[in-house]
Design an enzyme around this catalytic site. Sequence first.
Site: not given
Length: 679
Positions: A413, A482
Amino acid sequence: MNRTFIVLKPERSACGVHRVRGQVKEGAIVIKPLELYRRMAFIRRFEEKVLELGREGHVAGSIHLCLGQEAIPVGAVAALKEGDRVLSTYRGHGWALAAGADPFAVMAEIAQRAEGTNGGRSGSPLLSAPEVGFLGENSIIGAGLPIADGVAMASQIRGDGKVVLTSLGDGAMNQGATTEAMVFAAAKNLPVIFVCENNGWSEMTPITTTTRGEHLATRAQGLGIEAHIVDGNDPVAVCEAVAEAAAVCRDGRGPVFVEFKTARLSGHYNKDVQHYRPAQDIEEAEAADPLKRFRELEGLSGAEVEQVEAEVAEQISELAERTRQAPAPTGEDALEHLYAPDLPRPTTRAAVEPKEVTYFRAVNEALKDAMARRSEVLLYGEDVGVAGGIFGVTRKLQKEFGEERVFDTPIAEAAILGSAVGAAMEGMRPVVEIMWADFVFVALDQIVNQASNVRYINRGKVSAPLVVRMQQGVTPGSCAQHSQSVEAILAHVPGIKVGLPATPQDAYSMTLAAIEDPDPVVLIEHRSMYQDSGLVRFEGPSEIAAGARFHRDGHDVAIITWGSMVAPALRAAQQLQAEGVQATVLDLRWVRPLDEAAIARAVSQSGGRVVVAHEAFLHGGFGAEVTAMITENHFDQLRHPVVRVGTPDVRMPSAPALQELLLPNAESIAAAARKAVGK
């Protein structure tokens, strides 16, 4: 010579690429030894004078000097071509000077003066001079490497033959962003030269206590990157190594990693008394002094050296006196250059009939529209290419636009976001995806410390028009890693824009607005909406990245919301209508910039009765900011304290039954509205 390593020896390396009795070539120009010495001496005396200015009180804060490392920028930049790019660590004054930045502007910037390269906005550790190809220092260790990847990627796509050199200290080799940048560069064969200035000290800790092995270059070699170890105290050896690395990169075989062994002649920063440093280490560093060694290796005469030193001393003295007299910034423009001026509202296509499509398809159509109109738009991230993303949002785009513009990346990322910053700085329009919003935290630096600063630090000379797409929120079975809502964290950062599309039409229109915007934009989608259908006009860019939307008007209470709570708010308004309560529903859409005029209208037309609803946790949620703003600006209109609705302050469980108990919904929003109106 295609070697893997240059083994260090007491004498010079013997590669001989540009060696003519110590001379090196800068393009077609031969740089003689005395000129190389002059360039190193200029940086040395410049840094010493900066240290003096600091002691005199002309520099606020820390100064990180490159004393002892002058041979590396001097030799490296001499091997580069016009148009190549350089990024450095915060110990980068020498790199700025070697790249051709105006010495007075550099010194004035270090002293935070108005005439500095950045007008006093960056000071010593973040200065830049993009007009000469020096894209800047970086005070976050290792953070500049992913950005260099993006700069190199832009060059690779354009085929302009540029090479990007980025420097790092030995301590940065232990940063995740460093490894991610090398992995990304290797995967894309980018024309990047990673220059490790290994002075043996990671700030105040010897690298030997934190790292196994003698040579850091072996790490790059382990990633499949060509790696070299070079004497960093000899500008000729440096120039040879960088010239070879640049040739490899221009031939499409990059990246290349070069570890320059060097020494630090001063402390980590200007007030570091080096109490931790053994005397023997200081003595060894002084013995390796590149100026002293170069005089001996080249046999420069004492008279020649004295003349050069006298000339340099006079130049530096004049620069210092000008800096002492230079004015401080007035502050008149302190709020300027954070964002570009708003674009004019786009002219839409004529008479486009709406179509019923799903939310995810609306995003896909927006991306397709932008890529068809703009060749500089890139789309990349984890699994976005071949697979089309885990939710299918980017499906078939790689097939239509090719692997060069739509591609998959390593699971990295920091490299994804950092490369987007660099590519955007070089004129591309990258759209990158962070698969789950929860994952952005492993790379938040690239948004908070990098993208947000580009325009402001450079006073508008450089910008970073990138788009970061991510999806957030709770869906049945999602776990605590999540399911988070992150808009409040991102909205806190000046220099970026943050939007949350709540309908298929907004998913299309806001995506296009974000891509057209000249500044960094984060778009947060909610995956629970991906299958929602609605009418969408595919009319191309039709709005700018700003502005709230009223979904309905009512005079009894205002429900201000965004993202996933828009639909429940509308259902709540229907319930209230059956009870005789008329509710305004305002979708903020953009939490930065915040549409304060729309909020003022909502407060006024509802008689000062307001509910603020969001999915995020209540404590520190963006609803608190909206509530504070209403209280500060419209207190005299409030008939009841603003009522907030959100998720309780608890980690989100995976069980759907527990999620349903915790999440706000139409019923809880309606209950809050009844409280606000006194029912």
